[in-house]
Design a protein around this motif. Sequence first.
Motif, PDB file in Angstrom:
ATOM      1  N   GLU A  97       0.828  -1.205   0.000  1.00  0.00           N
ATOM      2  CA  GLU A  97       0.000   0.000   0.000  1.00  0.00           C
ATOM      3  C   GLU A  97       0.867   1.262   0.000  1.00  0.00           C
ATOM      4  O   GLU A  97       0.450   2.315  -0.454  1.00  0.00           O
ATOM      5  CB  GLU A  97      -0.899  -0.036   1.246  1.00  0.00           C
ATOM      6  CG  GLU A  97      -1.990   0.986   1.243  1.00  0.00           C
ATOM      7  CD  GLU A  97      -2.334   1.412   2.646  1.00  0.00           C
ATOM      8  OE1 GLU A  97      -3.430   1.093   3.088  1.00  0.00           O
ATOM      9  OE2 GLU A  97      -1.485   2.049   3.303  1.00  0.00           O
ATOM     10  N   ASP A 119      -0.568  -4.486   3.348  1.00  0.00           N
ATOM     11  CA  ASP A 119      -0.781  -3.166   3.940  1.00  0.00           C
ATOM     12  C   ASP A 119       0.076  -3.191   5.203  1.00  0.00           C
ATOM     13  O   ASP A 119      -0.280  -3.827   6.193  1.00  0.00           O
ATOM     14  CB  ASP A 119      -2.275  -2.990   4.291  1.00  0.00           C
ATOM     15  CG  ASP A 119      -2.561  -1.658   4.966  1.00  0.00           C
ATOM     16  OD1 ASP A 119      -1.606  -0.895   5.238  1.00  0.00           O
ATOM     17  OD2 ASP A 119      -3.750  -1.374   5.235  1.00  0.00           O
ATOM     18  N   GLY A 123      -4.480   1.573   9.694  1.00  0.00           N
ATOM     19  CA  GLY A 123      -4.993   2.417  10.777  1.00  0.00           C
ATOM     20  C   GLY A 123      -3.902   3.307  11.342  1.00  0.00           C
ATOM     21  O   GLY A 123      -3.959   3.711  12.507  1.00  0.00           O
TER      22      GLY A 123
HETATM   23 MN    MN Z   1      -5.176   0.114   5.681  1.00  0.00          MN
END
Ligand code: MN
Length: 362
Positions: A97, A119, A123
Motif C-alpha cells: 500500500e 498493507d 490504521g
Molecule cells: Mn489500511
Amino acid sequence: MVHNTPTSVVTIERFIIEQEQLHAHATGDLSGILRDLALAAKMIASKVRRAGLADILGAAGTENVQGEMQQKLDLFAHETIFKAMDHGGRLCAMASEEVEHLIPIPEQFKRGKYVLLFDPLDGSSNIDVNVPVGTIFSVIRRVTKSDHNAKGDHGTIEDLLQPGRKQVASGYVVYGSSTMFVYTTGQGVHGFTLDPSIGEFLLSHPDMKIPEHGRYLSVNDAYEQYWAEPVRALMRRYRGLDGKREAMNVRYIGSLVADFHRNLLGGGVFAYPANEKSPHGKLRLLYEGNPLAFICEQAGGAAIDGEHRLLDVKPTELHQRSPLFIGSKGDVEIARQLFHEAAQKGAGHGQDVAHRGGANGK
Ligand code: MN
Ligand code: AHG
Ligand code: MN
C-alpha cells in the motif's frame, strides 16, 4: 489443592510445520513465507510498543540522539516486511500500500513462485492516540512462467492482479493490548498471541469461526449524507429502525484490522460503502479487502462489494479501491439482498461500479 494442568503450548512455527505435513506435495515455500512474516510482525510489534515514546525519543522525521533519522512507522513497517521477505527465494514480486508500483525482488536474490501483497500498517493515523493498528497480507501463486531463477525471472503485474479467490494464504496482525497473528491457508483460520517475554506467537485461537449473525455494526456514519438511499436503508435495517430485525451495537475504531478482528470474534458487519465523495469507497481491494475476505470466508463468514462476492472481483489496478461489507454470513446477506433488490428496481446505489474494475488511485 488441585492445579489445572496447562494445555499444550504450540508455537506458530510448530503449527505451520504440522499443517505443511498434511500436504504431501508441499515444498515448504508457503510455510517459509508465513514464518518470515511472523518474524516481521514481531519486529513491527516491538516498534509499535514504543511509538508513544516518540516525543521523548524523537518524533518521525527528526534526528535521534544517535544522529539517525526517525522513520514514520508506516514506512518502517513497510521496510521491515520488505527486508524480511526479499531474500527467501520464495517470492517473485511484492506490492505494498505504501508503494505505487510493483516491487521487484532484488536482482541478487533467487525468485520463487509466489507474490506477496500487503498493507504494512493499517490504521496508522491511530498510532498517535494509542489505538490498535495492524498489518494485512495476501499470498498468491504466480501465473507467469518461472524459468527457475534465471536472471530476469521476475514476477509481473499480471501475477499481482489476480482475483482474491486465488489467494493461497492471507492474514493479519493486530497490535492491540496483545499482539495477535491470524492467518489462513484455506484450512480454517488460526490465531496466535505473542508472548512478549519469550518472543513467540503461541496458538491461542485454533479454528476461529464467526457467528452466523452478530451484534456489532462497524461503519463511519459521518458519510451518511453522501450515501445512496439503499445504503441508508441497510443501515436503518441494521439499527433495527425499520422493525425488521433487532438493533445491532455500533463499534467503530477506525482501524480496519481492529474492527474486523473484534467482529470476527463477536460477530457482525464491518461496512465501508461507496459514497458520493468516494465512488469506490476507501479501502483497497488487494491489500485490505481480499485478504480479510479470505479469512472471513474461511471462518464461515462472507464479504461482498455490494452485490458480488469480493473474492470474485478481477482487479485491474494495484491500488484499486472497493466498497466492502464483511462479517457474519447472515448479516452480510441482508446487505447483498437489499442491494440486489435496489439494482432490480434500477435505483443507483453507488456499489455497481466496483465489480467492473473501476478504481481511483492512491
Ligand atoms: Mn489500511
Ligand atoms: P491505512 O492506515 O492503511 O491507510 O488504512 C486506514 C483505513 C482503515 O484502517 C479504516 O478502516 C479506515 O481507513 C477508516 O476510514 P474513515 O476515517 O474514512 O472511516
Ligand atoms: Mn496502511
